[in-house]
Design a protein around this motif. Structure first.
Motif, PDB file in Angstrom:
ATOM      1  N   VAL A 227      59.770  34.929  77.977  1.00 31.66           N
ATOM      2  CA  VAL A 227      59.634  35.992  78.968  1.00 31.66           C
ATOM      3  C   VAL A 227      60.731  37.010  78.682  1.00 31.66           C
ATOM      4  CG1 VAL A 227      59.555  36.571  81.413  1.00 31.66           C
ATOM      5  CG2 VAL A 227      58.755  34.323  80.643  1.00 31.66           C
TER       6      VAL A 227
ATOM      7  N   ILE B  78      57.095  33.265  86.050  1.00 29.96           N
ATOM      8  CA  ILE B  78      56.114  34.038  85.282  1.00 29.96           C
ATOM      9  C   ILE B  78      55.726  33.282  84.012  1.00 29.96           C
ATOM     10  CG2 ILE B  78      55.828  36.138  83.880  1.00 29.96           C
ATOM     11  CD1 ILE B  78      57.519  37.595  86.014  1.00 29.96           C
TER      12      ILE B  78
ATOM     13  N   LYS C 286      53.295  30.339  84.675  1.00 28.51           N
ATOM     14  CA  LYS C 286      51.923  30.785  84.960  1.00 28.51           C
ATOM     15  C   LYS C 286      51.138  31.054  83.680  1.00 28.51           C
ATOM     16  CE  LYS C 286      52.975  32.762  89.496  1.00 28.51           C
ATOM     17  NZ  LYS C 286      53.160  33.995  90.290  1.00 28.51           N
TER      18      LYS C 286
ATOM     19  N   VAL D  10      58.641  42.670  81.220  1.00 22.73           N
ATOM     20  CA  VAL D  10      58.821  42.053  82.541  1.00 22.73           C
ATOM     21  C   VAL D  10      60.036  42.681  83.233  1.00 22.73           C
ATOM     22  CG1 VAL D  10      59.301  39.907  83.770  1.00 22.73           C
ATOM     23  CG2 VAL D  10      57.791  39.898  81.759  1.00 22.73           C
TER      24      VAL D  10
ATOM     25  N   ASN E 282      62.577  34.099  88.756  1.00 20.21           N
ATOM     26  CA  ASN E 282      61.362  34.912  88.703  1.00 20.21           C
ATOM     27  C   ASN E 282      60.755  34.886  87.304  1.00 20.21           C
ATOM     28  OD1 ASN E 282      60.507  38.000  87.846  1.00 20.21           O
ATOM     29  ND2 ASN E 282      59.587  37.355  89.786  1.00 20.21           N
TER      30      ASN E 282
END
Length: 290
Positions: A41, A75, A78, A64, A71
């Motif tokens: 991420v 993400i 998911k 992002v 957070n």
């Protein structure tokens, strides 16, 4: 339909593509004998430090917004498909066999909700954050007074850093570090992921606390290891913002889990101690720069 893998490794790249690449390369150098993927991420603010990768097993989620470590991890999960999730710092070096042995242990013991491994600093000494007790007022007092160093075998005085647990042991602990935190996806989903109130620091303690509230155990698995290159990221980079989040996480954790358990006098002492440590750390940083 996407195939379910054994392991999804979630890693955050924030303005350090070189460090992230080094960590990922160390994973591939170990040639893990399980189906895995790596989810990066990227919430970098510096365009020159955004991460790119050509490995088929690596997925990079770009652009992002930086809303904190938790957070970004949420993400990443998911987007992942592993039965087990590993949250791994980008300032780590993987050791051969670690991923397989940790996944195997979780398969063997479904009552385990979170697992950490023996984490070594660059000089080969133990990073004590890899096995911790929860920071109660009493355990924090013993820690800040250095009682664990004077009485490392004491379960009373060594409770915060769990100094009485040997490095190569397999033992239940209160918490393991977010630099290597593996858990079943099913448990993570039941917790609704990381509490994003914690911007950085403290989210691993909070996650482990909630794992235990669900009735699962948190295990330190000392039969495998990684290396943690502390000093290249986090609190050691001497940023006022990072220092603020470090001490603010202490306040957040206390308010969330301990405020109702202690009287006003103890709470006032805790708040004073945290804020005093925060101010002292800032002062030391400024004097060190001058």
């Amino acid at each position: 339909m996407k195939k379910t893998l054994d392991l999804s490794i979630v890693m955050i790249n924030y303005n350090n593509a070189t460090l992230t690449g080094q960590s990922i390369n160390s994973i591939f150098a170990c040639v893990p004998q399980i189906p895995f993927e790596i989810i990066v991420v990227d919430n970098s603010s510096d365009s020159s430090q955004k991460y790119n990768d050509n490995h088929d097993e690596v997925i990079v989620i770009k652009g992002v917004e930086n809303k904190g470590f938790g957070n970004a991890c949420n993400i990443g999960v998911k987007r992942s498909s592993g039965k087990y999730i590993l949250f791994l710092n980008n300032d780590t070096i993987m050791h051969k066999g670690t991923l397989e042995s940790c996944v195997h242990y979780l398969r063997q013991y479904p009552q385990v909700g979170a697992l950490g491994t023996r984490t070594l600093l660059e000089d080969g000494t133990l990073d004590h954050a890899c096995k911790r007790g929860f920071p109660t007022p009493r355990s924090s007092l013993y820690y800040f007074c250095g009682m664990d160093k004077r009485h490392p075998d004491s379960k009373r005085y060594g409770v915060y850093r769990q100094t009485f647990i040997t490095e190569d042991a397999i033992s239940e602990v209160d918490s393991v570090a977010g630099s290597f935190l593996m858990m079943p996806r099913s448990v993570f989903d039941r917790l609704d992921g990381y509490d994003e109130t914690f911007f950085m620091y403290g989210e691993d303690l909070d996650l482990c606390y909630r794992v235990k509230e669900l009735g699962f155990s948190v295990m330190y698995y000392g039969k495998a290891a990684i290396t943690h290159l502390k000093g290249q990221s986090g609190l050691h980079i001497k940023s006022q913002t990072v220092i603020f989040h470090f001490y603010n996480a202490m306040l957040l954790f206390y308010k969330k889990h301990y405020l109702h358990r202690y009287n006003l006098f103890i709470t006032a002492l805790v708040y004073f101690a945290i804020k005093a440590k925060y101010m002292l750390t800032l002062l030391k940083m400024k004097l060190g720069k001058s």
